[in-house]
Design an enzyme around this catalytic site. Structure first.
Site, mmCIF file in Angstrom:
data_model
loop_
_atom_site.group_PDB
_atom_site.id
_atom_site.type_symbol
_atom_site.label_atom_id
_atom_site.label_comp_id
_atom_site.label_asym_id
_atom_site.label_seq_id
_atom_site.Cartn_x
_atom_site.Cartn_y
_atom_site.Cartn_z
ATOM 1 N N GLU A 93 0.861 -1.178 0.000
ATOM 2 C CA GLU A 93 0.000 0.000 0.000
ATOM 3 C C GLU A 93 0.893 1.221 0.000
ATOM 4 O O GLU A 93 1.795 1.332 0.829
ATOM 5 C CB GLU A 93 -0.839 0.049 1.282
ATOM 6 C CG GLU A 93 -2.049 -0.834 1.285
ATOM 7 C CD GLU A 93 -2.812 -0.704 2.612
ATOM 8 O OE1 GLU A 93 -2.685 0.342 3.285
ATOM 9 O OE2 GLU A 93 -3.495 -1.654 2.975
ATOM 10 N N ASP A 103 -6.261 8.936 10.588
ATOM 11 C CA ASP A 103 -4.909 8.504 10.931
ATOM 12 C C ASP A 103 -4.435 9.001 12.285
ATOM 13 O O ASP A 103 -4.752 10.106 12.709
ATOM 14 C CB ASP A 103 -3.932 8.969 9.840
ATOM 15 C CG ASP A 103 -4.063 8.134 8.591
ATOM 16 O OD1 ASP A 103 -3.938 6.894 8.698
ATOM 17 O OD2 ASP A 103 -4.320 8.698 7.511
#
Lengths: 266, 396
Positions: free
Chosen positions: A49, A60
């Site tokens: 990724e 995040d």
């Protein structure tokens, strides 16, 4: 067949599970990204990724937030990113998944962005703020071009898991815990239950990957032992990159990746 | 738009959120729809709005200001007289009461200028709940009085040292907290922004402003105002002022923060200079660069310092029902001093944007016409900021 699908069937034949690794491009700089990718490939990562930075990464935790800020400060831009993907494609056939936020695609137009990404060698997308209700245009643009990897959470209802599975391709991303990426909570009972329920519901029709807070070989071992098809490790790679000098990156990433990959072989 | 289908005002709005929040947002919508027409809930909210917050607020004819400008009659909707000093309490009482009905034990909020944080802390204290407030570090410095107030009211303030250290980063952190504590936490959002149903819910709780303007003008002049003006950051006092008048023939104007001028790039005028995008769970106009990265904003008023805007405003801009103007920092300081000196009313710097525009608009309207300006908050919190500005810029 997509590269991701092919990878999962290839692993199934070898009786292995997938190690999916995440790194933020341009963190701490582009050269480091290339070295890290080489290390990931050598260490045996099955899918890579690539995080593309967004100014406001609300799903995040601190590690990826910081990496996003650094990457943007270093001048990471979409065009440069696609060039980097092309370079990576010359090094490896490993499936590449782009993880970023909806606005990055929306801003360029879903169709435009996805076709450029595909040309560069991207095989799939993960957009943590893209809910299925808002995904019509995105799905239309991705159809036949790239995989669309959606996320589910331990609190996602059975009915919704069904709806999400319908539009997901590549693998289904199960967010292990309530929290942002990189969270340290240990492995929760509710996560194990969610894995069991989702496996039962999807009946092997789509691989299930677990991520968020998965950072050590022990974590990988535990999740593999309860039957997931893939584990996703992200923040741990960024932490390693943060403290490693450029000439050591490839070697250190290789050895950490190997230690994780070892646990995916049953 | 009465109740937007799928949370969409035209193409704007929606819910672009991490999957973990989906059940929370659905639960919120179900409960909001259940309680918004519930007699007991409405009665309780009405009680708090009247007896605790001080509604209805006066509609004051600003005679001196009107004479000074020499145009249309200017009326001020005095939200600055509410408990806490701003319109924010209309929304926090509504949402805190809803959270209580939903049995949520922990309340989190974001704040820009600190007005929403203070109003959250007050509503939670009054209803016996605990609150935690995220505030950009830069804002904790320029609005430190409000930080003290929140602390004294029992709220825990978390300074946010990420990104631009202002409102948008406070929202990011509040959302991250919500994702982490989704099972027991209620996110009390302070403006008409965010994923559905927040924009419509906040609008509904703030619509008491426009409803009162309508009935007060009817009593005074037996008609709707010819024009209403309100400042727009996220846009909650504005949408609360506008919404009840949307189907009337009243001219409607929203005023954004032009900071140091739109051309300078140092501003927060999202509707005047932005483009469409996705942030904080909604599709709306945003200030962003060509790559889709959100850009840093500037305004002398912390409450308007935000690169997005409520999705219904984006809709009302595109369908041209509302005109969106902007006022620069310098015009705002002039308006702040003008209102202070002519009427003895110290407006919040946010509200002074609406005053600055009203000065221009009133002079172009006939004396027989009436303009209502929503004075969304009082300016006690801003006097230090204004003094600093004056020291630096030798005005007066």
């Amino acid at each position: 067949m997509s590269r991701i699908k092919e990878k999962f069937s290839e692993l199934a034949a070898k009786k292995e599970k997938a190690l999916i690794s995440y790194i933020m491009v341009g963190f701490p700089n582009e050269r480091a990204t290339l070295s890290a990718v080489k290390g990931l490939v050598k260490g045996g990562a099955d899918i890579i990724e690539l995080g593309f930075p967004f100014s406001d990464p609300l799903a995040d935790g601190p590690v990826i937030q910081n990496a996003s800020t650094v990457s943007l400060e270093k001048g990471t831009k979409i065009k440069k990113f696609f060039q980097l993907v092309k370079k990576i494609r010359k090094l490896t056939d490993t499936p590449l998944v782009l993880m970023t936020y909806t606005n990055i695609l929306y801003n360029k137009g879903y169709s435009n962005f996805i076709s450029e990404a595909k040309k560069a060698g991207i095989d799939g997308f993960i957009l943590p703020d893209m809910s299925i209700e808002e995904s019509k245009e995105y799905l239309k643009a991705a159809k036949g071009n790239t995989d669309t990897i959606f996320l589910i959470s331990p609190n996602t209802t059975k009915k919704r898991v069904k709806e999400i599975t319908k539009v997901t391709s590549g693998f289904l991303y199960l967010v292990a815990v309530y929290g942002t990426t990189g969270i340290k909570t240990g492995i929760k009972n509710y996560t194990l239950k969610a894995i069991k329920d989702v496996k039962k519901q999807t009946q092997g029709k789509i691989p299930i990957g677990v991520g968020f807070g998965v950072s050590t070989p022990e974590d990988v071992k535990k999740y593999i032992s309860v039957g997931v098809d893939a584990v996703i490790v992200g923040s741990a790679f960024l932490k390693l990159l943060e403290k490693t000098s450029q000439n050591q990156i490839e070697r250190k990433i290789t050895s950490f990746t190997k230690s994780l990959k070892k646990q995916t072989k049953i | 738009m009465k109740y937007p289908k799928g949370g969409r005002f035209g193409e704007f709005g929606g819910k672009y959120i991490p999957e973990t929040l989906v059940p929370a947002v659905q639960e919120l919508e179900e409960n909001y729809l259940k309680f918004k027409n519930d007699k007991i809930f409405k009665k309780e909210l009405d009680y708090y709005l009247k007896q605790y917050a001080g509604r209805p607020t006066p509609l004051y004819f600003a005679k001196n200001l009107t004479e000074k400008i020499g145009g249309a009659k200017i009326y001020l909707k005095r939200e600055d007289l509410l408990h806490g000093g701003a319109h924010k309490i209309n929304n926090t009482l509504g949402q805190a009461l809803l959270a209580k009905k939903m049995n949520k034990k922990r309340i989190i909020a974001e704040t820009g200028a600190g007005q929403h944080g203070v109003a959250t802390a007050m509503a939670c204290a009054a209803l016996g709940m605990k609150s935690e407030v995220y505030m950009g570090y830069k804002d904790t410095i320029r609005q430190k009085l409000n930080v003290f107030r929140m602390n004294m009211l029992g709220a825990k303030v978390h300074p946010v040292k990420l990104g631009s250290k202002t409102l948008k980063d406070a929202i990011n952190e509040a959302i991250r907290d919500w994702i982490t504590n989704v099972e027991n936490t209620y996110y009390l959002l302070g403006s008409a922004v965010g994923p559905h149903p927040y924009p419509v819910m906040v609008r509904d709780f703030q619509s008491v402003i426009g409803e009162e303007i309508k009935s007060q003008m009817k009593k005074l002049l037996n008609k709707n105002p010819d024009c209403v003006i309100a400042c727009v950051g996220g846009g909650s006092n504005a949408i609360g002022t506008f919404y009840p008048l949307i189907d009337s023939s009243t001219e409607i104007i929203g005023v954004e923060a032009a900071g140091k001028g739109i051309k300078s790039g140092l501003h927060s005028a999202t509707l005047s200079a932005g483009s469409k995008g996705v942030l904080h769970g909604m599709m709306t106009y945003l200030l962003q660069d060509k790559e889709g990265q959100i850009t840093e904003t500037h305004s002398i008023s912390a409450g308007l310092d935000y690169p997005g805007v409520g999705p219904e405003h984006s809709y009302l801009k595109d369908n041209k029902r509302v005109k969106y103007h902007s006022a620069t920092d310098s015009e705002v300081i002039d308006a702040f001093l003008l209102l202070t000196r002519t009427e003895g009313i110290i407006p919040a710097l946010e509200s002074a944007h609406a005053i600055a525009d009203a000065v221009k608009v009133a002079s172009n309207h006939k004396k027989s016409e009436s303009i209502v300006v929503t004075l969304s908050g009082r300016g006690d919190k801003d006097v230090e900021e204004v003094q600093n500005y004056l020291d630096k810029n030798v005005k007066n």
